[in-house]
Design an enzyme around this catalytic site. Structure first.
Site, PDB file in Angstrom:
ATOM      1  N   LYS A   3      -9.563  -2.297   1.644  1.00  0.00           N
ATOM      2  CA  LYS A   3      -9.271  -1.190   2.543  1.00  0.00           C
ATOM      3  C   LYS A   3     -10.015   0.085   2.133  1.00  0.00           C
ATOM      4  O   LYS A   3     -10.502   0.829   2.972  1.00  0.00           O
ATOM      5  CB  LYS A   3      -7.762  -0.928   2.603  1.00  0.00           C
ATOM      6  CG  LYS A   3      -6.966  -2.111   3.201  1.00  0.00           C
ATOM      7  CD  LYS A   3      -7.562  -2.528   4.479  1.00  0.00           C
ATOM      8  CE  LYS A   3      -6.892  -3.587   5.322  1.00  0.00           C
ATOM      9  NZ  LYS A   3      -5.709  -4.258   5.064  1.00  0.00           N
ATOM     10  N   ARG A  52       1.994 -12.126  -0.642  1.00  0.00           N
ATOM     11  CA  ARG A  52       0.651 -12.438  -0.123  1.00  0.00           C
ATOM     12  C   ARG A  52       0.064 -13.687  -0.766  1.00  0.00           C
ATOM     13  O   ARG A  52       0.349 -13.986  -1.925  1.00  0.00           O
ATOM     14  CB  ARG A  52      -0.284 -11.261  -0.408  1.00  0.00           C
ATOM     15  CG  ARG A  52       0.123  -9.944   0.276  1.00  0.00           C
ATOM     16  CD  ARG A  52      -0.542  -9.764   1.598  1.00  0.00           C
ATOM     17  NE  ARG A  52       0.047  -8.678   2.389  1.00  0.00           N
ATOM     18  CZ  ARG A  52      -0.462  -8.258   3.541  1.00  0.00           C
ATOM     19  NH1 ARG A  52      -1.553  -8.810   4.030  1.00  0.00           N
ATOM     20  NH2 ARG A  52       0.126  -7.299   4.233  1.00  0.00           N
ATOM     21  N   CYS A  98       0.898  -7.587  11.775  1.00  0.00           N
ATOM     22  CA  CYS A  98       1.162  -7.748  13.204  1.00  0.00           C
ATOM     23  C   CYS A  98       0.422  -8.924  13.822  1.00  0.00           C
ATOM     24  O   CYS A  98       0.318  -9.027  15.046  1.00  0.00           O
ATOM     25  CB  CYS A  98       0.830  -6.463  13.946  1.00  0.00           C
ATOM     26  SG  CYS A  98       1.999  -5.146  13.584  1.00  0.00           S
ATOM     27  N   ARG A 108       0.839  -1.191   0.000  1.00  0.00           N
ATOM     28  CA  ARG A 108       0.000   0.000   0.000  1.00  0.00           C
ATOM     29  C   ARG A 108       0.879   1.249   0.000  1.00  0.00           C
ATOM     30  O   ARG A 108       1.951   1.265   0.604  1.00  0.00           O
ATOM     31  CB  ARG A 108      -0.914   0.017   1.231  1.00  0.00           C
ATOM     32  CG  ARG A 108      -2.109  -0.912   1.116  1.00  0.00           C
ATOM     33  CD  ARG A 108      -3.004  -0.829   2.340  1.00  0.00           C
ATOM     34  NE  ARG A 108      -2.318  -1.285   3.531  1.00  0.00           N
ATOM     35  CZ  ARG A 108      -1.797  -0.503   4.468  1.00  0.00           C
ATOM     36  NH1 ARG A 108      -1.938   0.816   4.387  1.00  0.00           N
ATOM     37  NH2 ARG A 108      -1.171  -1.007   5.498  1.00  0.00           N
ATOM     38  N   HIS A 116     -10.394  -2.616  11.509  1.00  0.00           N
ATOM     39  CA  HIS A 116      -9.313  -3.465  10.983  1.00  0.00           C
ATOM     40  C   HIS A 116      -9.077  -4.596  11.985  1.00  0.00           C
ATOM     41  O   HIS A 116      -8.123  -4.557  12.768  1.00  0.00           O
ATOM     42  CB  HIS A 116      -8.063  -2.588  10.832  1.00  0.00           C
ATOM     43  CG  HIS A 116      -6.955  -3.210  10.035  1.00  0.00           C
ATOM     44  ND1 HIS A 116      -5.651  -2.781  10.134  1.00  0.00           N
ATOM     45  CD2 HIS A 116      -6.943  -4.202   9.118  1.00  0.00           C
ATOM     46  CE1 HIS A 116      -4.887  -3.488   9.319  1.00  0.00           C
ATOM     47  NE2 HIS A 116      -5.641  -4.363   8.688  1.00  0.00           N
ATOM     48  N   ASP A 128      -9.231  -9.857   8.802  1.00  0.00           N
ATOM     49  CA  ASP A 128      -8.708  -8.518   8.499  1.00  0.00           C
ATOM     50  C   ASP A 128      -9.690  -7.378   8.771  1.00  0.00           C
ATOM     51  O   ASP A 128      -9.277  -6.330   9.235  1.00  0.00           O
ATOM     52  CB  ASP A 128      -8.247  -8.456   7.041  1.00  0.00           C
ATOM     53  CG  ASP A 128      -7.295  -7.298   6.753  1.00  0.00           C
ATOM     54  OD1 ASP A 128      -6.306  -7.139   7.497  1.00  0.00           O
ATOM     55  OD2 ASP A 128      -7.544  -6.529   5.801  1.00  0.00           O
ATOM     56  N   TYR A 157      -1.571  -3.360  -6.942  1.00  0.00           N
ATOM     57  CA  TYR A 157      -1.316  -4.205  -5.765  1.00  0.00           C
ATOM     58  C   TYR A 157      -2.379  -4.115  -4.676  1.00  0.00           C
ATOM     59  O   TYR A 157      -2.769  -3.024  -4.251  1.00  0.00           O
ATOM     60  CB  TYR A 157       0.027  -3.830  -5.138  1.00  0.00           C
ATOM     61  CG  TYR A 157       0.530  -4.928  -4.229  1.00  0.00           C
ATOM     62  CD1 TYR A 157       1.185  -6.031  -4.771  1.00  0.00           C
ATOM     63  CD2 TYR A 157       0.310  -4.893  -2.869  1.00  0.00           C
ATOM     64  CE1 TYR A 157       1.609  -7.065  -3.960  1.00  0.00           C
ATOM     65  CE2 TYR A 157       0.736  -5.919  -2.050  1.00  0.00           C
ATOM     66  CZ  TYR A 157       1.387  -7.006  -2.602  1.00  0.00           C
ATOM     67  OH  TYR A 157       1.808  -8.029  -1.793  1.00  0.00           O
ATOM     68  N   SER A 177      -1.245  -3.671  10.309  1.00  0.00           N
ATOM     69  CA  SER A 177      -0.861  -4.547   9.206  1.00  0.00           C
ATOM     70  C   SER A 177       0.396  -5.341   9.558  1.00  0.00           C
ATOM     71  O   SER A 177       1.340  -4.796  10.145  1.00  0.00           O
ATOM     72  CB  SER A 177      -0.598  -3.707   7.952  1.00  0.00           C
ATOM     73  OG  SER A 177      -1.771  -2.990   7.625  1.00  0.00           O
TER      74      SER A 177
END
Ligand code: GTP
Ligand code: SPV
Ligand code: MN
Length: 625
Positions: free
Chosen positions: A246, A406, A290, A91, A266, A313, A237, A288
């Site tokens: 998002k 990913r 974590c 991002r 989130h 997420d 991406y 993100s």
């Protein structure tokens, strides 16, 4: 070709004269598509139906173009690998904009540009942006089609990779379009869709050859919160391009949630069942990279405990009829961090992945037609093609997979998927965990003194930065509710909304709130807590706190487990490491107070008074300790 009448569209789009062979009579949608086609000038328009045949055709075409590699290993059936442009791997927060009418409403956490100026810029960059390409129209819904209040979107994109990925991450296609049309006949408002425009920003001149991963050095990820629009340019991406994720389900949805009295967060959602057979739903907000996906797919290390997942997420939290908070996962797939996901750390993710139907991005390719990334297996294969397309051996200096590589995998391939995932209006939430990646200061688990103190936990959440966003890795930044890059409006108003929304729940139904940190270092400099499956022990304490059976010790920062209340039976950890992970260090917290004060100074008057008061109380307690 049909021609569209010049009537004002419901989404504010002025209809133009070119229309596609639209499989719909829904005028706002035809207007939207017409206008974007006129602006971006694609060679062709394809209305995405979401079918398997369509997906096969698109993936064949992408294999032909070199965008995808078809995996031939039986370990990864019907799956593909993509390698992005090395400059398009995460991002781009610096190029993400909230263009609210008033600058104040974007707040200090967002980039803001005056909307008219941004529209002019976008008109410029999108002009002819899809030349030489096919424009895909993807009707989608975030959450369930059968929800009381389904949240629709239509993404227009010139990237077939986005189409194939959106098909995994959201409910898309013909059924969604039919539902929009059905609702439009009875309730125009319910049929509203968020218009979301995406281009990789790489038009092709006649005869010009394409590259495997087209993108543009200039990137714009733009949100117009009042008109609920998304415009994304230049990146192919993840969070930049899969606009349901998002951009919609967090940034735009957080604005909808503010206006409608709910929360878009989130967070992962986990269902825990204790040996007595009682179940609890726990959500967790971690920044993100974590640990959300890992916790969402935990394999409990304690006998008799069962974990099932609902999401990894994004969580939408809505006040229910009986004064409870109900949670739903608006997505239908994982876009999970690949490195560190392995049979020994996250077998549930590996089992879902190995059922196939996945798209991997920026992973390494194995010689037998599969994929690999750091941490998938304890030992690396002898030879790989790394994510940049170079030969790789265990002696190579660089990692084989990009740190933000990913896997994109359908969630219904999860063996431990909770049946409640399919509840259109969600399930009652019992506890919220806030967590970050902190080497020092923050203990393994702390329970808040009450709801408002829990909001204070969330508002001061902090973490060392990761590879999930561009920029330097490893510096501490504050990340309120793990939403720093995703709050679609003023951050102080967002905290105020958290305070206000709790007024819509019955006090006895308010979830308990905990602060967790799996990443604290011990005196030997290594991470003190074993983490992963062993986080079950923390979850057990959380559940026992809900049930009122576990002990807790009052400290200046909140309630931490007493020595006996955290189950460490059979856990491989030294007494020192356990102590290091649980310790409340007053000196560290004095420094933390300074950090929090500096952080709160950014909010100006928009910080809720009740949150400021929590800081004063914390200071008093720490100074008295
Ligand atoms: P996004 O998809 O970016 O939102 O990330 P996420 O929050 O879902 O993070 P994820 O679960 O993918 O974990 C990211 C990294 O944290 C991986 O490299 C994991 O190996 C690591 N990690 C996750 N849980 C733990 C844990 O309990 N302990 C330790 N030490 N590392 C963990
Ligand atoms: C995150 O960064 O929080 C992600 C990956 O989940 S992305 O979809 O790129 O936002
Ligand atoms: Mn995320």
């Amino acid at each position: 070709m049909t021609t569209v009448a010049k009537a004002p569209g419901a989404n504010g789009f002025t209809p133009l004269s070119i229309a596609a062979d639209a499989p719909t009579t829904h005028q706002p949608l035809i207007d939207f598509v017409s206008q974007i086609a006129d602006l971006t000038k694609p060679d062709a328009i394809h209305w995405v139906d979401g079918s398997q045949q369509e997906n096969d055709r698109l993936t064949d075409q992408m294999v032909e173009a070199g965008t995808l590699t078809r995996l031939t290993s039986p370990d990864f059936p019907n799956s593909f690998a993509a390698a992005s442009d090395p400059a398009d791997v995460a991002r781009v927060e610096s190029r993400t904009f909230i263009c609210s009418e008033r600058e104040r409403d974007a707040g200090f956490t967002n980039n803001w540009v005056e909307p008219a100026e941004m529209r002019k810029t976008l008109d410029g960059v999108f002009d002819g942006a899809m030349q030489g390409r096919t424009m895909y129209v993807i009707p989608f819904v975030m959450g369930h089609l059968e929800a009381d209040d389904p949240k629709f979107g239509v993404e227009i994109t010139d990237s077939p990779y986005v189409v194939a990925s959106m098909r995994i991450m959201a409910r898309i296609g013909t059924e969604v379009l039919a539902k929009i049309e059905e609702l439009s006949r009875t309730d125009e408002q319910k049929a509203f869709f968020v218009p979301a425009v995406h281009s990789v920003g790489a038009p092709l001149q006649p005869g010009q050859a394409d590259v495997p991963w087209p993108c543009n050095d200039e990137k714009y990820i733009v949100h117009f919160p009042e008109s609920r629009e998304i415009w994304s340019f230049g990146s192919g991406y993840g969070g930049n391009a899969l606009l349901g994720k998002k951009c919609y389900a967090l940034r735009i949805a957080s604005v909808m949630a503010r206006d409608e009295g709910w929360l878009a967060e989130h967070m992962l959602i986990l269902k825990l069942t204790n040996p007595q057979g009682r179940s609890y739903f726990v959500s967790g907000a971690f920044p993100s990279a974590c640990g959300k996906t890992n916790l969402a797919l935990i394999d409990p290390s304690l006998k008799g405990w069962k974990a099932e997942t609902l999401g990894d997420d994004i969580t939408w939290i809505r006040p229910g009829k009986d004064g409870e908070f109900r949670v739903v996962n608006p997505e239908s797939g994982y876009f999970g961090v690949a490195p560190g996901t392995g049979w020994h750390t996250n077998a549930n993710a590996m089992r879902a992945i190995s059922k196939g139907n996945s798209i991997f991005t920026n992973v390494a390719l194995t010689d037998d037609g599969g994929v690999w990334w750091e941490g998938m297996t304890k030992e690396a294969p002898d030879h790989l093609i790394d994510w940049r397309g170079n030969d790789w051996t265990p002696d190579s200096d660089a990692p084989a997979a990009h740190p933000n590589a990913r896997f994109c995998t359908p969630i219904d391939q999860t063996d431990m998927l909770a049946p409640e995932y399919y509840e259109p209006n969600g399930v009652k939430l019992d506890a919220i965990l806030f967590g970050g990646r902190r080497k020092t200061t923050v203990p393994l688990v702390t329970e808040s003194r009450d709801w408002n103190h829990g909001i204070f936990f969330g508002s001061t959440l902090s973490s060392e930065t990761t590879a999930a966003a561009e920029g330097q890795v490893g510096t501490v930044r504050r990340d309120p509710m793990a939403m720093l890059p995703f709050i679609g409006y003023d951050a102080g108003d967002y905290l105020k909304h958290w305070v206000e929304v709790s007024g819509r729940a019955e006090p006895q139904h308010l979830p308990k709130i905990f602060l967790v940190n799996w990443f604290r270092r011990g005196r030997d400099g290594t991470i003190a807590w074993p983490g992963f499956a062993e986080n079950t022990r923390v979850l057990k304490w959380v559940v026992e706190r809900i049930e009122g059976t576990a002990g807790a010790e009052e400290t200046p920062i909140g309630l931490i487990p007493t020595k006996d209340s955290l189950d460490t039976d059979g856990l491989d950890i030294s007494d020192e490491a356990l102590e290091d992970s649980l310790r409340v260090d007053v000196e560290e917290w004095k420094q933390e107070l300074t950090g929090i004060e500096e952080w709160f100074a950014n909010f100006g008057d928009s910080l809720p008074a009740s949150i400021q008061a929590e800081l004063e109380e914390l200071r008093t307690r720490i100074n008295a300790a």
